[in-house]
Each structure stands twice: as structure tokens, then as C-alpha cells.
Enzyme design. Sequence first.
Site, mmCIF file in Angstrom:
data_model
loop_
_atom_site.group_PDB
_atom_site.id
_atom_site.type_symbol
_atom_site.label_atom_id
_atom_site.label_comp_id
_atom_site.label_asym_id
_atom_site.label_seq_id
_atom_site.Cartn_x
_atom_site.Cartn_y
_atom_site.Cartn_z
ATOM 1 N N ASP A 14 0.879 -1.168 0.000
ATOM 2 C CA ASP A 14 0.000 0.000 0.000
ATOM 3 C C ASP A 14 0.917 1.219 0.000
ATOM 4 O O ASP A 14 2.112 1.124 0.303
ATOM 5 C CB ASP A 14 -0.965 -0.003 1.200
ATOM 6 C CG ASP A 14 -2.174 0.896 0.933
ATOM 7 O OD1 ASP A 14 -2.073 1.784 0.060
ATOM 8 O OD2 ASP A 14 -3.222 0.734 1.593
HETATM 9 C C1 BGC Z 1 -5.022 3.250 -0.186
HETATM 10 C C2 BGC Z 1 -5.017 2.223 -1.297
HETATM 11 C C3 BGC Z 1 -4.822 2.923 -2.619
HETATM 12 C C4 BGC Z 1 -3.518 3.688 -2.582
HETATM 13 C C5 BGC Z 1 -3.184 4.417 -3.863
HETATM 14 C C6 BGC Z 1 -3.843 4.196 -0.255
HETATM 15 O O1 BGC Z 1 -4.087 5.327 0.541
HETATM 16 O O2 BGC Z 1 -5.059 2.601 1.056
HETATM 17 O O3 BGC Z 1 -6.201 1.472 -1.280
HETATM 18 O O4 BGC Z 1 -4.862 2.007 -3.664
HETATM 19 O O5 BGC Z 1 -3.606 4.652 -1.556
HETATM 20 O O6 BGC Z 1 -3.977 5.530 -4.040
#
Ligand code: BGC
Length: 708
Positions: A229
Amino acid sequence: MKIDDILKELTLKEKIGMIHGDGLFQTKGVPRLGIPPLKMADGPMGVRADFQNDQWISLNQEDDYVSYLPSGSAIAASWNQEVAYDMGKVLGEEARGRGKDVILAPSVNIKRSPLCGRNFEYMSEDPYLTAKLATDMIKGIQESDVAACVKHFAMNNQETMRLWVDVKVEERAVRELYLPAFKAAVEAGTLSLMGAYNRYKGFHCCHNKELLDDILRTEWGYQGTVISDWGAVHDTALAANCSLDIEMSVTDNFDEYFMADPLYEAVQNGTIKESVVDEKVKRVLWMMEHLQMLGGNRKSGSYNTQQHRQRIKEAAKESVVLLKNENHNLPWAKASVTRILVIGDNGTRLHSTGGGSAEIKALYEISPLMGLKMLLGGHVEITYAKGYYVPEEMESETNWQESSLEESSNVHAQKKDSFDVSKKQEELRKEALELAKDFEHIIYVGGLNHDFDVEGLDREDLTLPYGQDQLLEELLLNHPRTIVTLITGAPVSMEQWESKAQTILWMSYAGMEGGSVFAETIFGDNNPSGKLPETWTKTLADCPAHSVGEFPGAESVAYTEGLYVGYRYHEKYNVKPQYPFGHGLSYTTFRYDSIEVEQFYEEQEIKVIVNVKITNDGTVAGKEVIQLYVEPKNPQIDRPIQELKGFAKVALEAGETKEVTLTLDASSFAYYSEAKKQFVVDTGVYNLRVGTSNEDIRLEKEIRILNK
Ligand code: BGC
């Protein structure tokens, strides 16, 4: 060229470039060898608009408007695997059409508490329902030569302290509740998976050897990539030495990422073996090969097609849940309606631009009010009243995601209004109540919005915001036939007014055609067939995680309710919900005629075929979700009373009868034995219970599972 041959050609620098972000949504390619960068995009409700490569500043392009799909909670409410597949198909085509390689979806974490801000992205409180829908969605996505990225692995069930919270949960609940959807995703061939922010057993999920190496790779044999993540990696050696493959983050210092220069230096000075880098690169190449990125006839995708909009509309139709409909208030007959009053902010609010990383730039989004007007045309007079006031969000200099690694960052800071908000609420309430006196046909459209159903923040309680409880209570007093519609990504409490309402509809964020589907449902052009993918409790204290006082925790959170999440808890402890899991009415009625069970062994494996005969004994066509719960009669260890192990959605014309076949296997009877470290099936009697919610069981049949 074969992957091993490519690997031999790559320099260490080039390899490292392939395993960390070189942009907010891409890695580095190796042009001299024909290896392109890997391009990723959020997310579950459609392909997110593009940012500058190194800053969270929108490119403000004209060409990244996309189709807006129903959220995970809406797809789950359809209880229809074909719908999930279809939405995957649309999402994959759109992602590929937008030139992406990986779409960061679906989100499959279990809804442990209704307060989790991201529940609108997630599917259900039940692992079986989640697994079934998620796998079909993944299959749909990947048909377009785009990788699904199933998120967030694992035990990522809250937003509070999401970067640090250490989840403590018994092994059995991990295996029976929190991992099955991910395991099913692996079995369905997902090409990538996202490591979660939180910690589990003290280690961050992105360097968690038990999760990534022991379970994912060794036990499940997963060959795809693990992408972190954004900002979930905290240590070079830990990340390098476990099977995380790509580090992504939210900051623009790409060369300083843990798996960038620091890893390069560690390999150079011998503290980390180059072979661990090679393993990661091999998996990235393996995925690229499967996506036809290294040559081959790759699909081109497409976005914003008429067909996508049509499929999205069909999916939205199946997600509408009719919770209550006394006196057959709905559907309304067009001919008998000349004037309508619509009350509530969600009547006109557009939701596609909110939610956090799931936000998108929708090509269009039809609000409920517009949907009604589009359907009814010029002969019906529609009056609209806001009914309650929603404080605006503060204009921020920075994108929330840029500061999302700071725990204190407020995702959605609300404007301090210069006027008295409670006075404003009262004004709007009075205005709506006054107008209501003059109307026979009233529709309320309230609920939540993405100030509450949002990434990075959990709700504080279960109550409806903005004084809606008082408004509804007063409105229903004189107008009990009001059609109460709640648009939310998660349950809210209705205690204050539920008994006074005759008709209640629930919709989640249903995509670009949500408003037209809403209107068609009111007038019977769509017969609701959605079912609740999670239990709606009366109070917060009735939710398992809250009953044990374990949400949201702080540095750590203990899931002491264990297996008893959602309906499993309500049944075990006899806690009556407001609306049970699987509940949802139709404009027609269904008669469950008979159940027949056939049991045999196929290659030493138990197989149970359950045939259910069902009749639409009402007057209009409709769809019913047949749910099959398995109840162990004399369990040898503590087990939930019953668990969902099969379901099927069936379309029936008025008067039509169909036979529906559901198949069970060993996994339908199994529990995880911590002693044996595997799933086991005890011999004994099991009751197969077929019904239309976990509480409304219509047919039952006992079978005996013998030793083979
Ligand atoms: C989220 C993810 C997301 C990623 C990219 C993170 O803050 O938890 O689910 O895909 O950002 O935007």
C-alpha cells in the site's frame, strides 16, 4: 526472451528500478530491453483520474472522465456473481482503455465494524459471500490483460491508526474470516495483491513473513506480485527479505524509498543478497508476461462505452435493497402521481468524486432527483427540499493523500461555518415539514456521504448525521407513507424512527446510473432484488466489535469477539438486529417449494448437491437470492450456529417455478483446527438450511457426513 534470460541482462540498478515507485502510480521500465514501466491506477469504483507523476496534483485532463461503477458495498448487495463478473469486466476494460496495467481493486476486507470508513469499498461481513463475488470480479478484470490488485492483505478492518495499529486476533478467526477472500483470489489467479498498512503480530503487513512468505507463497502457492500500500513499507531489510515485490508510496523522493537506493546500497555492501531482488523482479516479469506487456497480442481495452453504462445500470438495479414495504406502498403507479416532494441532501448530491483513493472523475452521475425527472418528464411536478444541512469541506492547499502518512492528518476537514449550524438545520427541517403538509407523495433521500464513508477516517457512531433522525421522526409522524431512502456505504441506526416508517429502501453508491435506477425502482420498472451483505444492528453496542469494547483500539486492537462477527455474533448471543444479513424484499413473493439433497464422494471428496424448488407466487417478475446456511448439529468444538455456504440468484416470471442447484464440498463443513493447523471436517449431522436471510429459513434438511 525467457524471464531467466531477461534477468541475466538486467543490471542491479535496472532491477531495483522495477520494484519501487518511480512515480506515484508507476515503476521504472527498462527501455533497452523492451520492459515498460508498470502503470497502476485506483480503484474499485472506476479508473481514477491521473495525477502528475511526482505530485498529487491533478493533470486536469479532458480525457480521464470514466464510467462510474457501483462501489464494493453495492456490488455485494446484488448477491449476484454475474454482476460481480460484469463489473470486473467493465473495470478491466476501462483500466486497459486508459492505458493501465494494474487496477487497484477489488477491496475485500471483512466488515468487522460498521464504523470502518472504507466499508463502502468492501463487500461483506461474511467471508464466503466476499470470496465468491471478489473472485468473479477478478476474473472479469483480468480478461482485459490488466492485473487485479486485491486489497488490503490483511486484517485491515479500520482506518483509525491505520498505518500502525497492531491487530491481535486468534488464528482460527484469521483463517475462517479474514483470509478466505484472499485465498480465493489467489486460487482465481489474481496477478497482484496489495499489502496492507496495519501490523499483524507486531509486524507491518508489507514485511510480515508469516502473511507473505508462509501463508501466501508457501501454503497457497501464490506466484503473482505483492505491491505495498502507498507508504506501507518501513524498513529496507525487512521488506527485501520477505516476498513483497513492489514498494509504492505517496512521497516524491522515489530514489529514497526503502526498496530504492537504500536497497541498492545494501546489496552492494553485501548485507542483502541480490537473489532476493531477483526473486521480486522475476515475479514482476511473470506478471508482465501474463499481461502481454513483454510482447504478444495485448488487448486494447475501451472506456466510456455505451455497453459499459448499460452493464453498470444493470448491476445497480440488482443492488437496490427494499428493507420494508408495508401496505405495498411501493411501487407507485405512474398514472396516479402528479406531484412529488423529494426531501434530503442525497436527493441531489453526487458521490463519485469522494471517498479517498476510490474517488473518480465520472463521465456523469445521475442523482435521484434527476433520475425521477428523467423518468417522469413534464407531467409530474417535483418539488425539492434539502431538509438538512451538510457543512462544506475546507478547500485544502494539499491533496489529502500527500499528507496521508501523517497520522494526525485530517482527511476531510470541514469548514467552520460562520452561522449557527443547528439553526440552519432547524430552518431546513421546518421548511421541509411545512412543504410536506401539502403532498401525498413524499420521498426522503438521506443517509451518509463520502464525508463519512471515506478512507482514512472511521465514523464515531452509528447515528445518522445532520439531524436526520429528528427530521425523519417528525416527518413520519404525519407522513408514515414517506418512502425513506438511505444512501450509505454502511449501516446506520434507525432506532428513533424505524417503527414509524412503512417503506424503507437502502442503496449504496450505485454508480453513474444510480439515480435512474432509483427512479425506476420507485415506479416498479425495476423490482428490487438486492440483499443486505451485512447485518444492520439497532445500536452500536449490538455490534460485536463494540460489544466487547474493541474498536478502534489505538496502538493495537484485539479482535476478542473472535469468530463472532456479524450474523455469527447475533445468532450466538441472541441479539436481535434491526435487519438481518441477507434480508431484502421484492415487489413479488417467492414460495420455497422443496429441498432435495444428494450426497456422494468424488475422488475421495465429499460432494453435496442441494436442489431447491422455488416459485414466484406473486404477480410480477422478480429475482430472489436463495441462501444456503450450514449448521453443524453437534459440533465437537465451539462453532457459529450456522454459516453461509452457498447462494444463487434466480430470475422468475410471475407464476414461474425453477429448480436451483447449489453444491457443497468439504470446505462447506470445515473449521480451522489450531491444533492441526489445517481445516478439518468432523463427521456428524449437519442441517442444511435454505432461506431468504439468515433469520428467515424456509426449508431444512439434515445430512450425515461420514468418514471416508
Ligand atoms: C489506499 C489504497 C490505494 C492507494 C493508492 C492508499 O491510501 O489505502 O487502497 O490504492 O492509496 O492511491
